[in-house]
Design an enzyme around this catalytic site. Structure first.
Site, short mmCIF file in Angstrom:
data_model
loop_
_atom_site.label_atom_id
_atom_site.label_comp_id
_atom_site.label_asym_id
_atom_site.label_seq_id
_atom_site.Cartn_x
_atom_site.Cartn_y
_atom_site.Cartn_z
N LYS A 84 0.86 -1.19 0.00
CA LYS A 84 0.00 0.00 0.00
C LYS A 84 0.88 1.22 0.00
O LYS A 84 2.02 1.18 0.49
CB LYS A 84 -0.88 0.02 1.26
N1 GLU Z 1 -7.15 0.04 -3.24
C1 GLU Z 1 -7.90 -1.14 -3.58
C2 GLU Z 1 -7.94 -2.08 -2.39
O1 GLU Z 1 -7.81 -1.67 -1.27
C3 GLU Z 1 -7.45 -1.79 -4.87
C4 GLU Z 1 -6.03 -2.24 -4.91
C5 GLU Z 1 -5.58 -2.71 -6.29
O2 GLU Z 1 -6.38 -2.70 -7.21
O3 GLU Z 1 -4.41 -3.04 -6.40
O4 GLU Z 1 -8.19 -3.25 -2.52
#
Ligand code: GLU
Length: 424
Positions: free
Chosen positions: A113
């Site tokens: 993240k």
């Molecule tokens: N931000 C989204 C999540 O928390 C998508 C992450 C992604 O598509 O890599 O799952």
């Protein structure tokens, strides 16, 4: 034997919450002691200073992070958040949840993240572009289609992904769409990605309502957060016949027992950018929204909004976690004791987004693009299998649904680590 302290860097309520979830899951499946800390703690984090020349000539330095939790099962994957309350601990917890989520639904990814401490609404489009490009520039050595693949999260969107992809592509000397997902279709984005998280939430809500023998037609839904996830879930659920009785954003919430006109709310949002003064119902507080009498409650904003204080007062039958980490450990215990609310845990409930991100990455690597129908069909297949495996785990071990989902996700990551062994 001395025990290394590895978590001082991330220490925060939300990181501790993610660790507690891990510990409970590890205990529940008797995860061998020697594999626990390796599986639990992030592999590495990158912290960067991001100087941006403002429109008025001044320079502001923003702080950004990328936490790569697990790289043992594939390149790491996860969104980038732009929010003024971002902390390293929060990003680390979110990275950890990405690991369990990808593992649970069977994607060949580890979790990551990113985040920047910024209120994106306070930047002009030009400033936002500079910030996004600078962030990608700082991460060049650590990201890539086979290393770490960012995506949108709270406060980021397709345009930001496009700038990041362009920055990376300029660096490597050719277009490299597979470095980020959630891009515009014109730049290698996937059909169905924009709506994937919210549509996946709606798909699972429908499936669980069937299990609960509640017809979706006319069912009341309250949604906290009207960003990408909340608004797409609202659209999908209302098209299935559900009635959206409450929505909210950071400026406040609206309640309408007869149902809110979601398309109208979206049009209003496009011009005004905030829901405040939209009308369309009675103004209530975000706190009241969570305690609204409804069949389905969907927190679709930030972490830790369902707490031990409001958990006893929830009046829903199904809690569908569109957000990551919306329910604290203490609230989980309250809900378990109550026993009258079914929970679709975040790692399952909002996994539609990363699943279609995976499809986008595959299409980028193959330069072969799928139709929307193909994307949706494959998304539903993966969600069905994940739901089935969670239900099986839940029945077999008499676990709550969150514990069932987490133990599946964690066990696969731990096994991969154990099988790979420890590099001397
Ligand atoms: N931000 C989204 C999540 O928390 C998508 C992450 C992604 O598509 O890599 O799952």
């Amino acid at each position: 034997m001395s025990k290394a302290v590895v978590s001082t860097l991330y220490d925060s309520d939300v990181f501790r919450m993610a660790c507690r979830q891990f510990d409970q899951a590890a205990d529940a499946i008797n995860l061998p002691e020697e594999i626990r800390d390796r599986t639990k703690y992030p592999r590495r984090c990158i912290a960067v200073s991001l100087p941006v020349k403002r429109d008025n000539g001044a320079v502001t330095v923003f702080e950004g992070y990328r936490v790569q939790h697990n790289l043992s099962t594939g390149p790491s994957k996860g969104g980038i958040r732009y929010h003024e309350n971002v902390t390293l601990g929060e990003v680390a917890a979110l990275a950890m949840w990405m690991s369990w989520k990808c593992s649970l639904v069977g994607l060949p990814y580890g979790g990551a993240k990113g985040g920047i401490i910024v209120n994106p609404r306070e930047l002009s489009p030009g400033e936002l572009e500079h910030l996004s490009r600078r962030y990608m520039q700082e991460l060049i050595g650590f990201v890539g289609p086979q290393q770490d693949i960012p995506a949108p999260d709270v406060g980021t969107n397709e345009q930001i992904m496009a700038w990041m992809m362009d920055t990376y592509s300029n660096h490597v000397g050719h277009i490299c769409p597979g470095v980020v997902t959630g891009k515009p279709i014109a730049l290698g984005g996937s059909q169905g990605r924009r709506e994937a998280t919210g549509a996946g939430v709606a798909y699972l809500v429908d499936k669980y309502l069937v299990d609960m023998k509640i017809p979706i037609n006319g069912v009341s839904v309250a949604i906290q957060g009207f960003g990408n996830v909340g608004s797409e879930a609202a659209l999908a659920l209302s098209s299935m016949g559900a009635k959206i009785v409450a929505i909210s954003d950071y400026t406040g919430a609206i309640y309408n027992a007869a149902g809110i006109d979601i398309k109208k709310a979206l049009t209003y949002l496009q011009s005004e950018r905030i829901l405040k003064d939209f009308g369309g119902g009675e103004a209530i507080s975000n706190e009241q929204l969570l305690e609204t009498e409804c069949t389905v409650l969907i927190p679709a904003a930030l972490e830790r909004v369902i707490t031990k204080e409001n958990a006893p007062k929830l009046k829903c039958r199904l809690l569908a976690e569109g957000a990551n980490g919306p329910t604290t450990n203490e609230a989980d215990r309250v809900l378990e004791r109550r026993g009258d609310i079914e929970v679709i845990p975040d790692v399952l409930c909002n996994s539609g987004g990363v699943i279609v991100s995976y499809f986008e990455w595959l299409q980028n690597l193959q330069s072969f693009y799928w139709t929307r129908d193909e994307v949706i069909e494959k998304l539903h297949g993966i969600l069905d299998r994940a739901k089935e495996s969670v239900e099986y785990q839940k029945r077999k071990f008499k676990f709550g649904r969150r514990l069932a989902a987490l133990t599946l996700g964690i066990a696969r990551v731990a096994e991969a680590k154990q099988r790979r062994g420890l590099f001397p």
